[in-house]
Write a protein that holds these residues in place. Structure first.
Motif: not given
Length: 467
Positions: A404-405, A415, A418, A431, A433
């Motif tokens: 997910t990250g 990241s 989220m 995410n 960033h």
């Protein structure tokens, strides 16, 4: 120190950050910004420092485990550095003759970063690197348990700053003792707030008066359908669920398994260390003894968690996490929510359609916008989930925590924060960033007219609906 002195202290910190940022930005080059990001990244990635930060984090927060925190500090930072390498964040970043627009990258100024105790080094490092890459100064507000880790991280960053002649005031933190008043003042005085952590902190960030980028709550649910590779799904879910003792917001909290493969999946899970628990009532009573999550269970090693739940001897010795059968969803059924422990709810669905319906009910209760997982051989189902569910991410056939990250095997940016879109009450659905730490100025020039005739715009509409 009284409340007035607390605020004055924060004002002084932000003022120093603002001066340092202006110097940093004046006559800056991309190389200058990149060196600052490199310095902050190496401060946490250098192996002996990484270990020291991981050990201190576990010692002072009581959450997670040292080996996994070392892995997290390394991989999250390395992945971020890969993502930002070669990215232009200073000076002219686009010049389009057709539109007559030149776009110039500009820092946002002083970034106020509110960070959680679950990742007391990795999350602030991620925010600091992104901020510096884009020419900003940053002030970090750690959670009370995360103060020691943040202090040590900044010591390491300053050591690297001294090697390349950077001002320590570019990266500062709210000193201990922390307080809501100090954090509030920092947020109000900053130019942009980024907030990861409790939803109480997120609400405060989004109402502080400063533009804020905050993220929603996790409560990951994952579907295992009848086409899934069951051994692979069980292995990935187990690795993900147990990583850093389930401190991640991307840790699976619920598994929904289609009836046709339910027993086979439970058997595959057992081989990986996932122990089936049929007595939901006993687990709930021990997990929430006073209506709040049992601190002896939160983010603990498996043996300590099992002992705290009074289940030593009731599950196999090699148990890594518990899969608790349930069919309840909502506030009266806490197993359907985030558990921050090596405990996952297990739902049995008649078929895939019911599995999707259960998942939607869970996300509507908690975790909307964050993410959902699916283990399937039918990619069309994953796409259909993305079109129907209240979620910003559908993680397909992957260990959710690692995917997910951002992962080296998928295209998401690295990241620890989220965004959850409108479903999770957030302004971003991506995410967090580097783009969220940057703004641009556009230089706009006149170009030849590009004005269409009304007929060109409405001809198709008139043909369908009449004029």
């Amino acid at each position: 120190m009284n409340a007035h002195d607390d605020i004055a202290q924060v004002e002084a910190i932000v003022a120093r950050a603002r001066v340092a940022q202006k110097v940093f930005e004046t006559d800056a080059t991309q190389e200058h910004y990149d060196r600052a990001a490199d310095a902050a990244a190496w401060a946490i990635m250098e192996p002996s420092r990484n270990r020291a930060l991981a050990e201190l984090a576990v010692e002072t927060t009581g959450l997670g485990n040292v080996p996994d925190k070392i892995t997290k500090n390394h991989r999250k930072t390395l992945g971020l550095m890969r993502d930002i390498k070669g990215v232009r964040t200073q000076g002219i970043i686009s010049d389009d003759a057709a539109t007559g627009i030149t776009e110039i990258a500009r820092p946002v100024g002083v970034v106020g970063a509110v960070v959680p105790s679950t990742n007391p080094a990795a999350t602030p490092a991620n925010n600091i690197i992104n901020a510096l890459k884009c020419g900003n100064a940053v002030v970090v507000a750690p959670s009370p348990k995360g103060v020691a880790s943040c202090e040590l991280l900044l010591q390491y960053i300053y050591t690297e700053f001294d090697k390349v002649g950077l001002d320590h005031d570019l990266v500062q933190m709210i000193p201990a003792p922390g307080s809501k008043a100090k954090t509030q003042a920092m947020m109000e005085l900053s130019d942009r707030v980024v907030c990861t952590g409790s939803q109480n902190n997120v609400v405060r960030a989004q109402t502080c008066g400063t533009p804020a980028v905050a993220v929603g709550a996790g409560n990951v649910t994952v579907i295992v359908d009848e086409t899934a590779d069951l051994p692979a799904a069980a292995a990935k879910i187990t690795a993900s669920k147990t990583f850093d003792n389930a401190t991640s917001c991307s840790s699976e909290n619920s598994m929904i398994v289609v009836d046709a493969v339910y027993d086979d999946f439970v058997a595959a899970l057992a081989k990986e260390g996932g122990a089936l628990v049929r007595d939901e009532t006993a687990i709930v009573a021990k997990l929430w003894p006073d209506g709040h999550l049992n601190r002896s269970v939160i983010a603990q090693d498996a043996d300590k968690m099992i002992a705290a739940l009074g289940m030593t001897g009731d599950v196999p010795e090699d148990t890594k996490f518990l899969a608790v059968e349930t069919d309840g969803i909502g506030a009266e059924h806490p197993l359907s929510g985030e558990k921050l422990s090596r405990v996952a709810a297990l739902y049995r669905a008649r078929d895939y359609d019911e599995a999707q319906a259960i998942a939607e009910r869970i996300l509507t209760f908690q975790g909307a916008g964050h993410s959902i997982g699916i283990h399937t051989a039918d990619d069309a189902r994953a796409v259909a989930l993305g079109a129907a569910m209240p979620t910003c991410r559908v993680i397909v056939n992957q260990a959710h925590t690692f995917a997910t990250g951002g992962s080296f095997t998928n295209g998401m940016p690295f990241s620890l924060s989220m965004g959850c879109g409108s479903w999770g009450g957030n302004a971003i659905d991506d995410n967090l960033h580097w783009k969220h730490f940057l703004q641009t100025t556009k230089v706009i020039r006149e170009i030849p007219a590009n004005e269409p005739a009304v007929d060109d715009i409405f001809a198709d509409y008139w043909a369908d609906a009449g004029k």
